[in-house]
Design a protein around this motif. Structure first.
Motif, PDB file in Angstrom:
ATOM      1  N   SER A   1      -6.076 -11.749   2.655  1.00  0.00           N
ATOM      2  CA  SER A   1      -5.743 -10.534   1.921  1.00  0.00           C
ATOM      3  C   SER A   1      -4.510  -9.834   2.483  1.00  0.00           C
ATOM      4  CB  SER A   1      -6.925  -9.564   1.962  1.00  0.00           C
ATOM      5  OG  SER A   1      -6.552  -8.280   1.505  1.00  0.00           O
TER       6      SER A   1
ATOM      7  N   LEU B   1      -3.303  -7.003   1.428  1.00  0.00           N
ATOM      8  CA  LEU B   1      -3.538  -5.559   1.533  1.00  0.00           C
ATOM      9  C   LEU B   1      -4.354  -5.224   2.781  1.00  0.00           C
ATOM     10  CD1 LEU B   1      -4.273  -4.631  -2.185  1.00  0.00           C
ATOM     11  CD2 LEU B   1      -2.111  -4.462  -0.940  1.00  0.00           C
TER      12      LEU B   1
ATOM     13  N   GLU C   1      -2.029  -5.465   5.707  1.00  0.00           N
ATOM     14  CA  GLU C   1      -1.104  -4.336   5.779  1.00  0.00           C
ATOM     15  C   GLU C   1      -1.823  -3.072   6.257  1.00  0.00           C
ATOM     16  OE1 GLU C   1       1.838  -1.692   2.903  1.00  0.00           O
ATOM     17  OE2 GLU C   1       1.327  -3.741   2.310  1.00  0.00           O
TER      18      GLU C   1
ATOM     19  N   ASP D   1      -8.350  -8.964  -3.089  1.00  0.00           N
ATOM     20  CA  ASP D   1      -7.205  -9.817  -3.415  1.00  0.00           C
ATOM     21  C   ASP D   1      -7.274 -11.197  -2.784  1.00  0.00           C
ATOM     22  OD1 ASP D   1      -6.925  -8.268  -1.062  1.00  0.00           O
ATOM     23  OD2 ASP D   1      -4.755  -8.453  -1.063  1.00  0.00           O
TER      24      ASP D   1
ATOM     25  N   LEU E   1       0.828  -1.200   0.000  1.00  0.00           N
ATOM     26  CA  LEU E   1       0.000   0.000   0.000  1.00  0.00           C
ATOM     27  C   LEU E   1       0.862   1.249   0.000  1.00  0.00           C
ATOM     28  CD1 LEU E   1      -2.648  -1.031   2.694  1.00  0.00           C
ATOM     29  CD2 LEU E   1      -2.996  -0.951   0.214  1.00  0.00           C
TER      30      LEU E   1
ATOM     31  N   VAL F   1      -1.384   1.706  -4.576  1.00  0.00           N
ATOM     32  CA  VAL F   1      -0.652   0.459  -4.356  1.00  0.00           C
ATOM     33  C   VAL F   1       0.681   0.507  -5.097  1.00  0.00           C
ATOM     34  CG1 VAL F   1      -2.711  -0.951  -3.982  1.00  0.00           C
ATOM     35  CG2 VAL F   1      -1.827  -0.672  -6.307  1.00  0.00           C
TER      36      VAL F   1
ATOM     37  N   ALA G   1      -9.681  -3.533  -1.925  1.00  0.00           N
ATOM     38  CA  ALA G   1      -8.924  -4.778  -1.825  1.00  0.00           C
ATOM     39  C   ALA G   1      -9.854  -5.960  -2.049  1.00  0.00           C
ATOM     40  CB  ALA G   1      -8.254  -4.880  -0.457  1.00  0.00           C
TER      41      ALA G   1
END
Length: 436
Positions: free
Chosen positions: A167, A169, A172, A163, A134, A145, A161
């Motif tokens: 995840s 992301l 994070e 993903d 990020l 990103v 997000a």
């Protein structure tokens, strides 16, 4: 302050990501749809049932456009032991005509179609690209990103997000609570077996584009989970879903359990002669409402598997429809926040409200107790055998002995399966509260 490259960057071109990109692009926002595979669906191995009615809001008459294998008109639930199987089988003609109910589909086809809709609306597809982290501004708000692309980062007003499970992301961003030992994760393993179309229709009593969704309990040697079998046009998808902690402690390979399932007397005749064309494995978030992360942060939203939006409630096994709904609402909320000039968590809070007012969180909240019940020791190890024993006793004719009666059969089966009737009553009440 430098203007962002895009209003919205969506990470992950699965159902959630494509729906988010489509909705945001239709609202007039500039959108990048980032996909790590060479094309949407390239890394998705799902082959199961898609419930498409949520698309009513996104794609008018979607059933005429969506790439499906078969329309599910037959829904069966099987309880099994090593030598027994009891199936509750339901079929209806209502599910075989518009607007339909569920369909079997391959994600490689479905994701590509959804991504094309987003592109037609103006979203920019960025394939073969991994979002590696990020970007943040001086206040800590997410502003895009970083990627593995030679031309670098993608900046945005909002990052969505999508993903997938675990995840990166969302973690994070600090939106996930620490989860020890994969307690809410399952491993799904699946084989696709090619069979002639006429063979599938004969074995499963199907005609035309009608299809079967068969869910199975009692096929995992007591490891929390279950099995499934879905019919496609000229193949069947068969597999097992296994809780990670139970699988680790059992010290058994998942493919062994899949082999057991294919050899079971109730399943073997259905898959006989099938030619293996694909073997796949995938992590699934099945903890339900209580395992979801925070869904909104400063400059970031989370949707789909990344937000643990998979409903594993025994008689309801759904995921793609929740991903589509959450992605649609995420795209809508992100577009509104960009338009208002406030992409903080406060400006994006409309996403949570949209989810609360829809089936996405309403169903998860209502069924929040269900995963604990479905994956419990008694439901997984004892109840399939108890039910099968009772039914076998009901239909077995032991003349000249008189019929034993249901109460006696239940008492005997509970004793043989080491089930305490008070536990059975307690679990029944929990089930009524969970599904009522």
């Amino acid at each position: 302050m430098t203007e962002p490259m895009f209003d919205v960057v969506v990470v992950g071109a699965g159902p959630a990501g494509c729906a988010a990109a489509l909705e945001a692009a239709r609202a007039g926002r500039s959108v990048a749809l980032v996909e790590r595979g060479p094309y949407p669906g390239a890394k998705n191995v799902y082959g199961g049932v898609v419930y498409g009615r949520v698309l009513d809001e996104l794609v008018p008459r979607w059933w005429e456009l969506m790439p499906v294998q078969r329309w599910v008109t037959r829904r069966s639930t099987m309880l099994m032991t090593g030598t027994q199987a009891l199936t509750v089988d339901f079929r209806t003609e209502d599910w075989g005509r518009p607007p339909y109910n569920g369909a079997t589909a391959f994600r490689a086809d479905l994701d590509g179609w959804l991504a094309s809709l987003a592109q037609d609306a103006g979203a920019v597809l960025v394939p073969s690209t991994v979002a590696t982290g990020l970007l943040r501004d001086a206040r800590g708000r997410v502003t895009g990103v970083s990627t593995d692309r030679p031309d670098g980062d993608l900046t945005a007003g909002v990052v969505i997000a999508c993903d997938g499970v675990n995840s990166f992301l969302a973690k994070e961003a600090g939106l996930f609570r620490p989860e020890p030992g994969g307690r809410h994760l399952t491993l799904g393993v699946k084989e696709t077996l090619a069979l002639p179309r006429e063979t599938i229709e004969e074995r499963f009593a199907l005609t035309g584009r009608d299809g079967l969704d068969l869910e199975i309990l009692g096929c995992t040697r007591g490891i929390p989970g279950g099995g499934f079998l879905y019919t496609n046009l000229d193949s069947v998808s068969i597999g097992v879903v296994l809780g990670l902690p139970g699988l680790a402690s059992a010290k058994v390979r998942p493919e062994e359990l899949l082999t057991d399932l294919k050899a079971h007397p109730a399943i073997a005749p259905l898959v006989r002669g099938g030619r293996l064309t694909e073997y796949a494995a995938h992590l699934i978030p099945e903890g339900g409402y209580d395992s979801m992360p925070e869904l909104v942060g400063d400059g970031i939203l989370v949707a789909g598997d990344a937000a643990a939006m998979c409903l594993a409630a025994g008689i309801w096994l759904e995921g793609v429809n929740f991903a589509l709904g959450a992605g649609m609402y995420a795209g809508r909320a992100a577009a509104a926040a960009v338009a208002s000039g406030d992409t903080s968590a406060t400006g994006l809070a409309g996403y949570r409200r949209l989810l609360e007012d829809s089936f996405v969180l309403a169903d998860h909240r209502k069924l929040r107790r269900a995963p604990g019940l479905v994956f419990s020791e008694r439901v997984q190890r004892q109840y399939p055998g108890l039910v099968c024993d009772v039914v076998q006793g009901m239909f077995q004719v032991d003349n000249p002995r008189p019929k034993p009666g249901l109460r006696r059969l239940l008492t005997r089966a509970a004793r043989d399966r080491r089930v305490r009737l008070r536990h059975l009553l307690s679990d029944t009440l929990t089930g009524l509260r969970s599904f009522g």
